[in-house]
Design a protein around this motif. Sequence first.
Motif, mmCIF file in Angstrom:
data_model
loop_
_atom_site.group_PDB
_atom_site.id
_atom_site.type_symbol
_atom_site.label_atom_id
_atom_site.label_comp_id
_atom_site.label_asym_id
_atom_site.label_seq_id
_atom_site.Cartn_x
_atom_site.Cartn_y
_atom_site.Cartn_z
ATOM 1 N N ILE A 68 45.407 72.548 21.342
ATOM 2 C CA ILE A 68 44.858 72.632 19.990
ATOM 3 C C ILE A 68 43.351 72.396 20.133
ATOM 4 O O ILE A 68 42.930 71.433 20.786
ATOM 5 C CB ILE A 68 45.494 71.554 19.090
ATOM 6 N N ILE A 69 42.563 73.301 19.532
ATOM 7 C CA ILE A 69 41.115 73.195 19.683
ATOM 8 C C ILE A 69 40.474 73.074 18.298
ATOM 9 O O ILE A 69 40.239 74.089 17.626
ATOM 10 C CB ILE A 69 40.512 74.446 20.392
ATOM 11 N N PRO A 70 40.219 71.853 17.809
ATOM 12 C CA PRO A 70 39.528 71.731 16.526
ATOM 13 C C PRO A 70 38.028 72.006 16.677
ATOM 14 O O PRO A 70 37.429 71.602 17.673
ATOM 15 C CB PRO A 70 39.758 70.259 16.143
ATOM 16 N N ILE A 71 37.464 72.713 15.701
ATOM 17 C CA ILE A 71 36.013 72.842 15.631
ATOM 18 C C ILE A 71 35.525 71.656 14.787
ATOM 19 O O ILE A 71 35.918 71.499 13.621
ATOM 20 C CB ILE A 71 35.587 74.187 14.989
ATOM 21 N N LEU A 72 34.719 70.807 15.411
ATOM 22 C CA LEU A 72 34.237 69.593 14.726
ATOM 23 C C LEU A 72 33.222 70.006 13.647
ATOM 24 O O LEU A 72 32.491 70.979 13.851
ATOM 25 C CB LEU A 72 33.576 68.652 15.727
ATOM 26 N N ARG A 73 33.174 69.183 12.614
ATOM 27 C CA ARG A 73 34.030 68.047 12.371
ATOM 28 C C ARG A 73 35.313 68.413 11.643
ATOM 29 O O ARG A 73 36.369 67.799 11.848
ATOM 30 C CB ARG A 73 33.307 67.066 11.398
ATOM 31 N N ALA A 74 35.208 69.386 10.728
ATOM 32 C CA ALA A 74 36.307 69.556 9.773
ATOM 33 C C ALA A 74 37.640 69.920 10.434
ATOM 34 O O ALA A 74 38.701 69.566 9.923
ATOM 35 C CB ALA A 74 35.926 70.592 8.717
ATOM 36 N N GLY A 75 37.574 70.581 11.595
ATOM 37 C CA GLY A 75 38.808 70.944 12.289
ATOM 38 C C GLY A 75 39.645 69.733 12.660
ATOM 39 O O GLY A 75 40.872 69.828 12.816
ATOM 40 N N LEU A 76 38.992 68.571 12.804
ATOM 41 C CA LEU A 76 39.737 67.346 13.145
ATOM 42 C C LEU A 76 40.833 67.057 12.125
ATOM 43 O O LEU A 76 41.879 66.509 12.468
ATOM 44 C CB LEU A 76 38.779 66.147 13.206
ATOM 45 N N GLY A 77 40.573 67.422 10.873
ATOM 46 C CA GLY A 77 41.541 67.149 9.806
ATOM 47 C C GLY A 77 42.851 67.887 9.989
ATOM 48 O O GLY A 77 43.854 67.550 9.349
ATOM 49 N N MET A 78 42.855 68.924 10.843
ATOM 50 C CA MET A 78 44.084 69.702 11.029
ATOM 51 C C MET A 78 44.845 69.307 12.299
ATOM 52 O O MET A 78 45.951 69.797 12.535
ATOM 53 C CB MET A 78 43.740 71.197 11.073
ATOM 54 N N VAL A 79 44.263 68.429 13.110
ATOM 55 C CA VAL A 79 44.864 68.126 14.423
ATOM 56 C C VAL A 79 46.192 67.382 14.277
ATOM 57 O O VAL A 79 47.196 67.750 14.908
ATOM 58 C CB VAL A 79 43.886 67.335 15.314
ATOM 59 N N GLY A 195 34.660 73.700 -1.461
ATOM 60 C CA GLY A 195 33.431 72.950 -1.170
ATOM 61 C C GLY A 195 33.239 72.776 0.318
ATOM 62 O O GLY A 195 33.728 73.580 1.117
ATOM 63 N N ASP A 196 32.541 71.706 0.687
ATOM 64 C CA ASP A 196 32.260 71.437 2.098
ATOM 65 C C ASP A 196 33.424 70.635 2.680
ATOM 66 O O ASP A 196 33.607 69.453 2.365
ATOM 67 C CB ASP A 196 30.935 70.657 2.224
ATOM 68 N N ALA A 197 34.213 71.276 3.513
ATOM 69 C CA ALA A 197 35.455 70.649 3.998
ATOM 70 C C ALA A 197 35.174 69.371 4.790
ATOM 71 O O ALA A 197 35.879 68.367 4.633
ATOM 72 C CB ALA A 197 36.235 71.649 4.851
ATOM 73 N N GLY A 198 34.154 69.397 5.642
ATOM 74 C CA GLY A 198 33.829 68.214 6.452
ATOM 75 C C GLY A 198 33.432 67.039 5.565
ATOM 76 O O GLY A 198 33.909 65.907 5.745
ATOM 77 N N ASP A 199 32.570 67.292 4.598
ATOM 78 C CA ASP A 199 32.134 66.219 3.695
ATOM 79 C C ASP A 199 33.315 65.658 2.902
ATOM 80 O O ASP A 199 33.421 64.449 2.685
ATOM 81 C CB ASP A 199 31.054 66.733 2.732
ATOM 82 N N ARG A 200 34.206 66.523 2.471
ATOM 83 C CA ARG A 200 35.332 66.056 1.664
ATOM 84 C C ARG A 200 36.350 65.287 2.508
ATOM 85 O O ARG A 200 36.962 64.324 2.047
ATOM 86 C CB ARG A 200 35.992 67.239 0.942
ATOM 87 N N LEU A 201 36.493 65.683 3.776
ATOM 88 C CA LEU A 201 37.423 64.960 4.665
ATOM 89 C C LEU A 201 36.900 63.583 5.046
ATOM 90 O O LEU A 201 37.654 62.629 5.185
ATOM 91 C CB LEU A 201 37.600 65.744 5.968
ATOM 92 N N PHE A 202 35.599 63.508 5.256
ATOM 93 C CA PHE A 202 35.033 62.277 5.829
ATOM 94 C C PHE A 202 34.225 61.462 4.829
ATOM 95 O O PHE A 202 33.679 60.404 5.181
ATOM 96 C CB PHE A 202 34.214 62.627 7.069
ATOM 97 N N GLY A 203 34.110 61.957 3.599
ATOM 98 C CA GLY A 203 33.427 61.194 2.556
ATOM 99 C C GLY A 203 31.921 61.144 2.749
ATOM 100 O O GLY A 203 31.260 60.185 2.324
ATOM 101 N N THR A 204 31.373 62.181 3.384
ATOM 102 C CA THR A 204 29.915 62.252 3.554
ATOM 103 C C THR A 204 29.338 63.244 2.554
ATOM 104 O O THR A 204 30.064 63.889 1.826
ATOM 105 C CB THR A 204 29.565 62.713 4.989
ATOM 106 N N LYS A 205 28.010 63.357 2.546
ATOM 107 C CA LYS A 205 27.351 64.328 1.644
ATOM 108 C C LYS A 205 26.365 65.166 2.422
ATOM 109 O O LYS A 205 25.735 64.670 3.342
ATOM 110 C CB LYS A 205 26.594 63.592 0.546
#
Length: 205
Positions: A68-79, A195-205
Amino acid sequence: MNHPLIQHKLTIIREKECGTKVFREVVSEIAMLMAYEVTRDMPLEDIEIETPLVKTTQKTLSGKKVAIIPILRAGLGMVDGFLAMLPAAKVGHIGMYRDHETLEPVEYFVKLPTDIQERQLFIVDPMLATGGSAIAAIEALEKRGASPSSMKFICLVAAPEGMEALHAAYPDVDIYAASLDERLDENSYILPGLGDAGDRLFGTK
Ligand code: PRP
Ligand code: URA
């Protein structure tokens, strides 16, 4: 992917009021359901086993091992969702972000299993917008010996523009999306999107 559970869960995470906790949980649940769907064509072979009662011939997975190859950061949410279905898979990471000015993908980290050229690769990233990140990730894998024909790209939301670009660059890579959305906006965000998947997964802006 038209599975009702996938469609229902996708609606939950599209809502702007969906907070980080639920967003993270539901992304993981969708990924698990998608992992079930994208492994449908995995080859099987017969093996002899013994049940408590008799000897019998039954099915077991054959063919390539997977990564499984996640593209960081947002891909981590699918691992985690993928690992729930494929618990013995190796995980390789590709760090890639979209420069906010140029929208070009920038590679910042690559750590892969040493035998990726022998594995079936599931590249995961929730968003396929312009396709730049996915194409750059596949290039990074190709540069290290992996063949596009061994890769599947799995995302939650795709824009037609990204689908076309990825398919044109890598026709041998199967693309799976929970939803094909309408289009990109002027900042290359997917509409209606989430929206921005990475920001929504990790609570960043
Ligand atoms: C997002 C997303 C994809 C990329 C898609 O990542 O997770 O990787 O954008 O856009 P593209 O198809 O136009 O390349 P982002 O650059 O926001 O990084 P992040 O995951 O670290 O938030
Ligand atoms: N990346 C995201 O996270 N969302 C988009 O809509 C486009 C790219």
